[in-house]
Design a protein around this motif. Structure first.
Motif, PDB file in Angstrom:
ATOM      1  N   LEU A 147      19.402  67.900 -50.197  1.00  0.00           N
ATOM      2  CA  LEU A 147      20.525  67.971 -49.273  1.00  0.00           C
ATOM      3  C   LEU A 147      20.891  66.592 -48.725  1.00  0.00           C
ATOM      4  O   LEU A 147      22.061  66.321 -48.436  1.00  0.00           O
ATOM      5  CB  LEU A 147      20.216  68.938 -48.126  1.00  0.00           C
ATOM      6  CG  LEU A 147      21.398  69.324 -47.231  1.00  0.00           C
ATOM      7  CD1 LEU A 147      22.515  69.974 -48.040  1.00  0.00           C
ATOM      8  CD2 LEU A 147      20.952  70.260 -46.106  1.00  0.00           C
ATOM      9  N   ARG A 148      19.912  65.704 -48.589  1.00  0.00           N
ATOM     10  CA  ARG A 148      20.218  64.387 -48.032  1.00  0.00           C
ATOM     11  C   ARG A 148      21.068  63.539 -48.987  1.00  0.00           C
ATOM     12  O   ARG A 148      21.657  62.539 -48.569  1.00  0.00           O
ATOM     13  CB  ARG A 148      18.933  63.648 -47.678  1.00  0.00           C
ATOM     14  CG  ARG A 148      18.145  63.136 -48.860  1.00  0.00           C
ATOM     15  CD  ARG A 148      16.888  62.384 -48.395  1.00  0.00           C
ATOM     16  NE  ARG A 148      16.210  61.742 -49.506  1.00  0.00           N
ATOM     17  CZ  ARG A 148      15.379  62.351 -50.354  1.00  0.00           C
ATOM     18  NH1 ARG A 148      15.125  63.638 -50.198  1.00  0.00           N
ATOM     19  NH2 ARG A 148      14.817  61.675 -51.340  1.00  0.00           N
ATOM     20  N   ASN A 149      21.145  63.937 -50.254  1.00  0.00           N
ATOM     21  CA  ASN A 149      21.949  63.190 -51.220  1.00  0.00           C
ATOM     22  C   ASN A 149      23.384  63.696 -51.317  1.00  0.00           C
ATOM     23  O   ASN A 149      24.193  63.116 -52.039  1.00  0.00           O
ATOM     24  CB  ASN A 149      21.296  63.266 -52.607  1.00  0.00           C
ATOM     25  CG  ASN A 149      19.909  62.656 -52.619  1.00  0.00           C
ATOM     26  OD1 ASN A 149      19.708  61.526 -52.204  1.00  0.00           O
ATOM     27  ND2 ASN A 149      18.929  63.428 -53.073  1.00  0.00           N
ATOM     28  N   VAL A 150      23.682  64.772 -50.616  1.00  0.00           N
ATOM     29  CA  VAL A 150      25.022  65.353 -50.644  1.00  0.00           C
ATOM     30  C   VAL A 150      25.942  64.543 -49.734  1.00  0.00           C
ATOM     31  O   VAL A 150      25.558  64.168 -48.622  1.00  0.00           O
ATOM     32  CB  VAL A 150      24.970  66.826 -50.188  1.00  0.00           C
ATOM     33  CG1 VAL A 150      26.374  67.398 -50.055  1.00  0.00           C
ATOM     34  CG2 VAL A 150      24.147  67.651 -51.162  1.00  0.00           C
ATOM     35  N   THR A 151      27.166  64.284 -50.198  1.00  0.00           N
ATOM     36  CA  THR A 151      28.102  63.487 -49.408  1.00  0.00           C
ATOM     37  C   THR A 151      28.523  64.215 -48.141  1.00  0.00           C
ATOM     38  O   THR A 151      28.462  63.671 -47.041  1.00  0.00           O
ATOM     39  CB  THR A 151      29.350  63.144 -50.248  1.00  0.00           C
ATOM     40  OG1 THR A 151      28.946  62.452 -51.432  1.00  0.00           O
ATOM     41  CG2 THR A 151      30.304  62.262 -49.460  1.00  0.00           C
ATOM     42  N   HIS A 152      28.952  65.469 -48.277  1.00  0.00           N
ATOM     43  CA  HIS A 152      29.406  66.263 -47.136  1.00  0.00           C
ATOM     44  C   HIS A 152      28.440  67.436 -46.944  1.00  0.00           C
ATOM     45  O   HIS A 152      28.595  68.493 -47.572  1.00  0.00           O
ATOM     46  CB  HIS A 152      30.828  66.776 -47.355  1.00  0.00           C
ATOM     47  CG  HIS A 152      31.840  65.690 -47.545  1.00  0.00           C
ATOM     48  ND1 HIS A 152      32.382  65.383 -48.771  1.00  0.00           N
ATOM     49  CD2 HIS A 152      32.399  64.844 -46.650  1.00  0.00           C
ATOM     50  CE1 HIS A 152      33.240  64.393 -48.628  1.00  0.00           C
ATOM     51  NE2 HIS A 152      33.267  64.038 -47.361  1.00  0.00           N
ATOM     52  N   ILE A 153      27.447  67.246 -46.094  1.00  0.00           N
ATOM     53  CA  ILE A 153      26.438  68.280 -45.881  1.00  0.00           C
ATOM     54  C   ILE A 153      27.070  69.556 -45.356  1.00  0.00           C
ATOM     55  O   ILE A 153      26.660  70.666 -45.719  1.00  0.00           O
ATOM     56  CB  ILE A 153      25.336  67.764 -44.932  1.00  0.00           C
ATOM     57  CG1 ILE A 153      24.538  66.641 -45.625  1.00  0.00           C
ATOM     58  CG2 ILE A 153      24.396  68.891 -44.511  1.00  0.00           C
ATOM     59  CD1 ILE A 153      23.518  65.969 -44.723  1.00  0.00           C
ATOM     60  N   ASP A 154      28.088  69.418 -44.505  1.00  0.00           N
ATOM     61  CA  ASP A 154      28.737  70.602 -43.948  1.00  0.00           C
ATOM     62  C   ASP A 154      29.365  71.467 -45.044  1.00  0.00           C
ATOM     63  O   ASP A 154      29.304  72.706 -44.995  1.00  0.00           O
ATOM     64  CB  ASP A 154      29.779  70.213 -42.900  1.00  0.00           C
ATOM     65  CG  ASP A 154      30.823  69.239 -43.415  1.00  0.00           C
ATOM     66  OD1 ASP A 154      30.591  68.580 -44.460  1.00  0.00           O
ATOM     67  OD2 ASP A 154      31.886  69.114 -42.774  1.00  0.00           O
TER      68      ASP A 154
END
Length: 258
Positions: free
Chosen positions: A150-157
């Protein structure tokens, strides 16, 4: 239309570790990191955590408590580690469909080879896709897991909203991720390890210092435990909670789709 959308996003910026980059560039750079480390990823996980990641993952599977016939989605799970743990927990002849979705094809090739080597030839499927726009129907999964992704995702939301979308009512979201250390005695040791030892280890074992420097930086940019809980609630997940492991070095978050 798609071209215009890409142009719009390219003007926005986000973080890649401690570096500011365009939104359009981050996805490619994250993919490049995992293409580079794919063949050494599991070895490096053992070295990075002293093997403790195996205990964290076992705790994740305990909390998921997968049951026969349930549909499970593991996002950013290219090497298949979580998916195969779910299958083995339920039983290979009883496990429901387990789907691995990952942005990086090279990681999934490693995972498929591992599954074949372990004799897992059915009950698991592999899909190349983005956590922010999952290629799966609404309300199609009993559980969603994402471990160290998840920390590698650009838009966590957006990823959290997509997780809720694909979950069936009563389905649960689980995130295992490096988090904020809550024991002061560990904080300085952890910083020294992350920013000095880890990149050198990446250079020695995987011949890739920069990718492991990014991984250390990305951990520090990830929302602390309570902040992630707030983001999960905003995305529509309910009964959200988390459990710290190893003094907060890692945490498992859980939320329900009601």
């Amino acid at each position: 239309m798609a071209e215009k959308k890409d142009q719009k996003h390219s003007s926005e910026t986000t973080h890649f570790g401690y570096e500011e980059v365009s939104v359009g560039d981050k996805k490619n750079r994250v993919r490049g990191v995992f293409e580079s480390v794919a063949s050494k990823y599991d070895i490096m996980n053992d070295l990075m955590s002293g093997g403790v990641h195996r205990l964290w993952k076992a705790s994740l599977i305990d909390w998921v408590n997968p049951q026969p016939g349930e549909a499970h989605l593991d996002v950013a799970g290219g090497t298949g580690d979580i998916a195969m743990r779910i299958i083995d927990r339920v039983g290979r002849d009883k496990a429901g469909p387990v789907t691995v979705c990952d942005l990086t094809r090279e990681m999934m090739l490693v995972g498929r080879d591992r599954a074949i080597d372990q004799g897992i030839l059915k009950g698991i499927s592999w899909t190349c896709g983005n956590a922010e726009s999952l290629p799966f129907p609404d309300r199609s999964m009993n559980s969603y897991t994402i471990a160290f992704g998840l920390r590698n995702v650009t838009h966590i939301d957006k990823a959290l909203a997509e997780a809720r979308r694909v979950l069936k009512p009563g389905g649960r979201f689980f995130c295992l991720e490096f988090s904020q250390v809550v024991l002061p005695i560990l904080s300085d040791i952890y910083d020294q390890y992350s920013f000095k030892i880890l990149p050198n280890m990446g250079q020695l074992v995987a011949n890739d210092r920069e990718s492991y420097k990014y991984l250390a930086e990305s951990i520090r940019r990830f929302p602390p435990q309570e902040d992630l809980i707030s983001m999960m609630r905003t995305a529509g997940l309910e009964h959200c909670s988390y459990r710290n492991h190893t003094g907060g070095v890692a945490a498992i978050h859980c939320g329900w789709r009601i």
